[in-house]
Design a protein around this motif. Structure first.
Motif, PDB file in Angstrom:
ATOM      1  N   ILE A  92      11.081  26.779 -85.891  1.00  0.00           N
ATOM      2  CA  ILE A  92      11.988  27.430 -84.927  1.00  0.00           C
ATOM      3  C   ILE A  92      12.171  28.905 -85.281  1.00  0.00           C
ATOM      4  O   ILE A  92      12.181  29.773 -84.407  1.00  0.00           O
ATOM      5  N   SER A  93      12.260  29.223 -86.566  1.00  0.00           N
ATOM      6  CA  SER A  93      12.430  30.644 -86.923  1.00  0.00           C
ATOM      7  C   SER A  93      11.155  31.435 -86.628  1.00  0.00           C
ATOM      8  O   SER A  93      11.224  32.590 -86.204  1.00  0.00           O
ATOM      9  N   ASN A  96      11.414  32.037 -82.861  1.00  0.00           N
ATOM     10  CA  ASN A  96      12.457  32.982 -82.445  1.00  0.00           C
ATOM     11  C   ASN A  96      12.268  34.388 -83.002  1.00  0.00           C
ATOM     12  O   ASN A  96      12.793  35.354 -82.445  1.00  0.00           O
ATOM     13  N   SER A  97      11.494  34.526 -84.073  1.00  0.00           N
ATOM     14  CA  SER A  97      11.212  35.868 -84.596  1.00  0.00           C
ATOM     15  C   SER A  97      10.083  36.536 -83.800  1.00  0.00           C
ATOM     16  O   SER A  97       9.780  37.704 -84.004  1.00  0.00           O
ATOM     17  N   VAL A 116      18.805  25.680 -79.261  1.00  0.00           N
ATOM     18  CA  VAL A 116      18.161  26.901 -79.782  1.00  0.00           C
ATOM     19  C   VAL A 116      16.761  27.171 -79.254  1.00  0.00           C
ATOM     20  O   VAL A 116      16.240  28.275 -79.432  1.00  0.00           O
ATOM     21  N   VAL A 117      16.141  26.183 -78.623  1.00  0.00           N
ATOM     22  CA  VAL A 117      14.832  26.428 -77.997  1.00  0.00           C
ATOM     23  C   VAL A 117      14.801  25.762 -76.629  1.00  0.00           C
ATOM     24  O   VAL A 117      15.642  24.918 -76.319  1.00  0.00           O
ATOM     25  N   ARG A 225      10.931  30.130 -76.770  1.00  0.00           N
ATOM     26  CA  ARG A 225      12.196  30.815 -77.059  1.00  0.00           C
ATOM     27  C   ARG A 225      13.168  30.558 -75.912  1.00  0.00           C
ATOM     28  O   ARG A 225      12.760  30.566 -74.747  1.00  0.00           O
ATOM     29  N   LYS A 226      14.424  30.362 -76.263  1.00  0.00           N
ATOM     30  CA  LYS A 226      15.429  30.077 -75.233  1.00  0.00           C
ATOM     31  C   LYS A 226      15.926  31.403 -74.658  1.00  0.00           C
ATOM     32  O   LYS A 226      16.922  31.970 -75.129  1.00  0.00           O
ATOM     33  N   GLU A 227      15.209  31.930 -73.685  1.00  0.00           N
ATOM     34  CA  GLU A 227      15.559  33.221 -73.076  1.00  0.00           C
ATOM     35  C   GLU A 227      14.869  33.313 -71.724  1.00  0.00           C
ATOM     36  O   GLU A 227      13.874  32.620 -71.482  1.00  0.00           O
ATOM     37  N   SER A 230      11.050  33.466 -71.094  1.00  0.00           N
ATOM     38  CA  SER A 230      10.154  32.312 -71.300  1.00  0.00           C
ATOM     39  C   SER A 230       9.892  31.548 -70.010  1.00  0.00           C
ATOM     40  O   SER A 230       9.009  30.678 -69.975  1.00  0.00           O
TER      41      SER A 230
END
Ligand code: GLU
Length: 268
Positions: A92-93, A96-97, A116-117, A225-227, A230
């Protein structure tokens, strides 16, 4: 003085506002970024046979094939994909990075991760299972209480087993390779994980077996990514998964990587 201050405020606001807008524009839509780059970057496992593993120097498996199919869908060429190794603790990191565009790594959908995702449609169904050495006196999950059991840290298996056998003595490892090696070295009497991953281990070690009981029903999905950036990528991946399922390609992949004859494992 007051006018000067007002002017200062206006100028500052203009700077802040245009700065923000520019910043928002800078954060490019992920699908466009992939197309511009001409390469899809995917986080995959390197130690989870038959999903993502290295054999004879070649990275291969069910998840690897899915990644190639996604590259074909998005970029028109299945070879335009670059793989980055991930594990359950760092995937996950790494997503997200921005190190990877997506994760295709035996990743189970669950509510905590959904915070988070973003997940795609499911592409593979699994159940939590227990692997033992043939002849061991362990018959059910309850028999694990008071015994040493190997898990991989950060996995759903770690969480589930604490619920089903609260008195279990867990030995956690970061990677499947380390976990399997510990099991081979008899550091514990059982190991728990997804039946699909344990099946990969049993394929190479017929002295081990998977107990018939399953104590969860889970699904693997691609993670993004949760945004908002995406959304377009997720839509393409979902369309691809739906088509692969409809046309029987997911079943075909399963028959390649999980040939029924090769294990005593049963996929629900
Ligand atoms: N599918 C389980 C999970 O996502 C275990 C396999 C893995 O670590 O990827 O936690």
């Amino acid at each position: 003085m007051c006018k000067k201050f007002l002017l200062f405020l206006i100028i500052t606001s203009v700077f802040v506002l245009t700065g923000c807008t520019k910043k928002q524009q800078e954060k490019e839509d992920t699908l466009s970024a992939i197309k511009k780059r001409g390469e899809l970057v995917v986080g995959v496992k390197y130690d989870s046979k038959p999903f993502g593993f290295v054999e004879n120097g070649k990275l291969q498996g069910y998840d690897i094939d899915i990644a190639h199919l996604m590259a074909k869908r998005i970029l028109g060429n299945e070879r335009l994909v670059r793989f980055v190794e991930v594990n359950a603790s760092n995937r996950i990191s790494k997503l997200n990075s921005g190190e990877v565009d997506m994760i295709i790594a035996t990743m189970t959908i669950n509510p905590k991760r959904m915070e988070v995702v973003d997940f795609s449609l499911p592409y593979y169904y699994v159940g939590q299972a227990i692997m033992i050495r043939k002849g061991t006196a362990i018959k059910t999950v309850g028999d694990l209480n008071g015994r040493r059991v190997i898990i991989v840290l950060g996995t759903t298996g770690e969480k589930n087993i604490r619920y089903f056998a609260p008195e279990v003595m867990l030995q956690g490892y970061k990677t499947y390779q380390d976990a399997f090696n510990a099991f081979l070295d008899r550091k514990a009497e059982a190991m728990t994980s997804d039946d699909s991953i344990l099946a990969g281990f049993v394929m190479d070690h017929p002295e081990f077996m998977i107990l018939p009981q399953r104590y969860s029903q889970d699904a693997y999905a691609v993670a993004f990514r949760k945004e908002p950036q995406s959304a377009a990528l997720k839509a393409q991946v979902n369309a691809a998964i739906a088509e692969l399922r409809r046309k029987g390609h997911l079943n075909h992949l399963k028959s390649i990587w999980m040939p029924a004859a090769s294990t005593n494992f049963k996929q629900s």
